[in-house]
Design a protein around this motif. Structure first.
Motif, short mmCIF file in Angstrom:
data_model
loop_
_atom_site.label_atom_id
_atom_site.label_comp_id
_atom_site.label_asym_id
_atom_site.label_seq_id
_atom_site.Cartn_x
_atom_site.Cartn_y
_atom_site.Cartn_z
N SER A 1 -19.87 -129.74 -75.28
CA SER A 1 -19.39 -128.52 -75.93
C SER A 1 -18.14 -128.00 -75.25
CB SER A 1 -20.49 -127.45 -75.92
OG SER A 1 -21.60 -127.87 -76.67
N TYR A 2 -18.14 -128.02 -73.90
CA TYR A 2 -16.97 -127.53 -73.17
C TYR A 2 -15.74 -128.40 -73.45
CZ TYR A 2 -13.68 -126.66 -69.41
OH TYR A 2 -12.53 -126.38 -68.72
N LEU A 3 -15.92 -129.72 -73.43
CA LEU A 3 -14.79 -130.62 -73.68
C LEU A 3 -14.27 -130.47 -75.10
CD1 LEU A 3 -16.20 -133.75 -71.82
CD2 LEU A 3 -14.21 -132.39 -71.14
N LEU A 4 -15.19 -130.27 -76.04
CA LEU A 4 -14.78 -130.07 -77.43
C LEU A 4 -13.99 -128.77 -77.56
CD1 LEU A 4 -15.15 -131.64 -80.07
CD2 LEU A 4 -17.10 -130.18 -80.59
N TRP A 5 -14.47 -127.73 -76.86
CA TRP A 5 -13.75 -126.45 -76.88
C TRP A 5 -12.36 -126.61 -76.29
CZ3 TRP A 5 -11.58 -123.40 -73.11
CH2 TRP A 5 -11.24 -122.09 -73.47
N ALA A 6 -12.22 -127.38 -75.20
CA ALA A 6 -10.91 -127.62 -74.60
C ALA A 6 -9.97 -128.33 -75.57
CB ALA A 6 -11.06 -128.43 -73.31
#
Length: 506
Positions: A392-397
């Motif tokens: 989720s964090y990488l997708l948000w980035a």
């Protein structure tokens, strides 16, 4: 019982043989429709236009020469229309003449008419004392139009639409009439023959500019403009970019045609941000569409990085000369332009972790690699939206920061609830310049309609859309389209097991 007919001969009938009793037109040598004294050929051209030898008139048809004509008048209209909604009728390939009459209504006349109409609706609602949804909606519409006219933002027009069909026999004319009435019904139009006014109906659709039927419906400026024959509901798109599909009517789905509208090209890198969301129910063609767009992007020179949990993109990647990677921690070769992280062989228990690792490798290449046009394709995005913090964090980035690195993210998922239930999902919707909505279920359509501001007609279109058709929303524009592919593309994009089995046996 045989229909009564009256026949008008080309030579005008005389009274008593003396010429008395003839009309002024006949005395000038012209009969009805410019038919005057017969010559050797049986008819007299007037002002260079040929006239029929005779007219045979029945209650619902007119025969001129060897051709039968029947006119249909539109007596029922849909409540809501959009630009280009009449295109399926205007582009119908049968033998037909279509006449569209616009008559402006003076603003003071329109104001008086609307005032009476609003008073009638108000009286009707107060008398019954029972909520009537139809009357309430009509009253609300009248109120909105009245306010718009008062502000000078709109005006009223009276519009008439007539269709004259041609055929060599009455039987063929009946068959054509049935086809056109079915087409009109699909557009929510009620088409009726001009019974006992067949001659007037035919004359109305001749290029004379005379509406002899006067079956009109009142429209405001916007609705009237949407009916204009040269208006289009199709997206203009970009001069550059890739083919997304062909425009189709929002009020009529075509399961078998290739889409009769203009091609729609979109350049995601010409938009404020380069992200795209593809949302569709299972089996609606979302992965098929994503693969077709991926292949076209590669041919345009873009680098494409794919996170593929189900190995659906492997054949396409190999056909494009790309690199298939099974180890999600592995970095691709520097010169690889199409890279697919194929995770289909990963155990179910480790799939969430593998997706996160693949996204980490993708972000490493985007963040540290040379700046160039890149696209990141993430299929089955629910794996990142459900209890997967790292992914989720990488997708948000990628969503927030890829634009500065000339990178666009494509998210593909089938469940809007997954998207709207998280802050990340809301970021996906708000930070995507392109939303492609394919067929939706009746259960999901209300939520999707609210999230994307869809009209009632657009919601109905999405529920009934065949596979590969949907709505494309780009900025403030939107268009109904059908995804079209070549035979070669279809063979690389199809994933349906039955279709693959047929292809393998050929």
């Amino acid at each position: 019982m045989r229909s009564p007919r009256r026949r008008l001969k080309g030579r005008s009938r005389r009274s008593g043989g003396s010429g008395k009793g003839r009309s002024d037109q006949e005395q000038q040598g012209k009969g009805l429709f410019g038919i005057g004294k017969g010559n050797g050929a049986g008819h007299t051209p007037i002002d260079g236009f040929p006239a029929p030898e005779a007219l045979e008139i029945t209650p619902r048809a007119v025969k001129a020469g060897d051709t039968w004509f029947r006119t249909l008048a539109i007596v029922g209209w849909p409540r809501e229309v959009s630009a280009g909604w009449l295109q399926p009728l205007l582009s119908w390939r049968g033998a037909a003449d279509i006449a569209l009459y616009f008559e402006p209504v003076a603003n003071d006349t329109a104001a008086r008419h609307l005032q009476k109409q609003r008073a009638r609706f108000s009286s009707s609602l107060s008398k019954t004392g029972i909520s009537d949804p139809m009357t309430e909606v009509a009253a609300s519409d009248a109120e909105d139009i009245a306010r718009s006219i008062a502000r000078g933002e709109s005006r009223l027009f009276r519009l008439g639409l007539y269709i004259t069909l041609r055929a060599d026999t009455l039987e063929a004319l009946d068959a054509e009439t049935y086809k056109v009435k079915v087409l009109c019904s699909s557009l929510l139009l009620d088409a009726r023959p001009t019974t006992y006014r067949a001659l007037e109906g035919w004359l109305t659709t001749l290029p004379l500019g005379a509406d002899q039927i006067k079956r009109r419906r009142t429209f405001d400026t916007k609705a009237g403009a949407d009916c204009f024959p040269f208006a289009t509901g199709e997206m203009v798109g970009h001069a550059s970019g890739i083919l997304f599909g062909r425009g189709v009517s929002r009020t009529r789905t075509e399961a078998t045609s290739g889409g009769g509208g203009s091609p729609i090209f979109v350049d995601r890198f010409a938009l404020p941000n380069h992200n795209m969301l593809i949302l569709a129910s299972s089996g609606a063609g979302k992965s098929y569409t994503a693969k077709a767009l991926t292949g076209r992007s590669d041919l345009q020179g873009d680098e494409v990085l794919i996170v593929d949990p189900d190995d659906e993109y492997v054949r396409l990647t190999q056909a494009l000369g790309g690199e298939v990677i099974r180890d999600p921690t592995q970095q691709p070769k520097e010169d690889s332009r199409v890279v697919c992280y194929a995770l289909g062989e990963t155990e179910e228990a480790g799939l969430h972790g593998a997706v996160g690792q693949a996204l980490g490798s993708v972000w490493q290449r985007v963040d540290k690699g040379p700046v160039r046009r890149r696209q990141v394709v993430v299929d089955e995005a629910y794996l990142m939206l459900r209890e997967n913090p790292e992914a989720s964090y990488l997708l948000w980035a990628l969503i927030k920061r890829s634009r500065k690195r000339l990178c666009g993210l494509t998210i593909i998922t089938q469940d809007l609830a997954d998207v709207l239930s998280t802050t990340l999902g809301e970021s996906i919707i708000n930070n995507a310049s392109i939303h492609l909505l394919l067929r939706q279920t009746e259960k999901a359509i209300d939520g999707i309609g609210s999230a994307f501001g869809l009209s009632e007609g657009e919601r109905n279109f999405l529920v009934a859309a065949p596979q590969g058709q949907g709505l494309l929303l780009v900025g403030g524009e939107r268009a109904a389209l059908k995804v079209v592919t070549s035979q070669l593309e279809h063979g690389l994009c199809v994933t349906d097991p039955a279709a693959l089995l047929v292809a393998a046996n050929r």
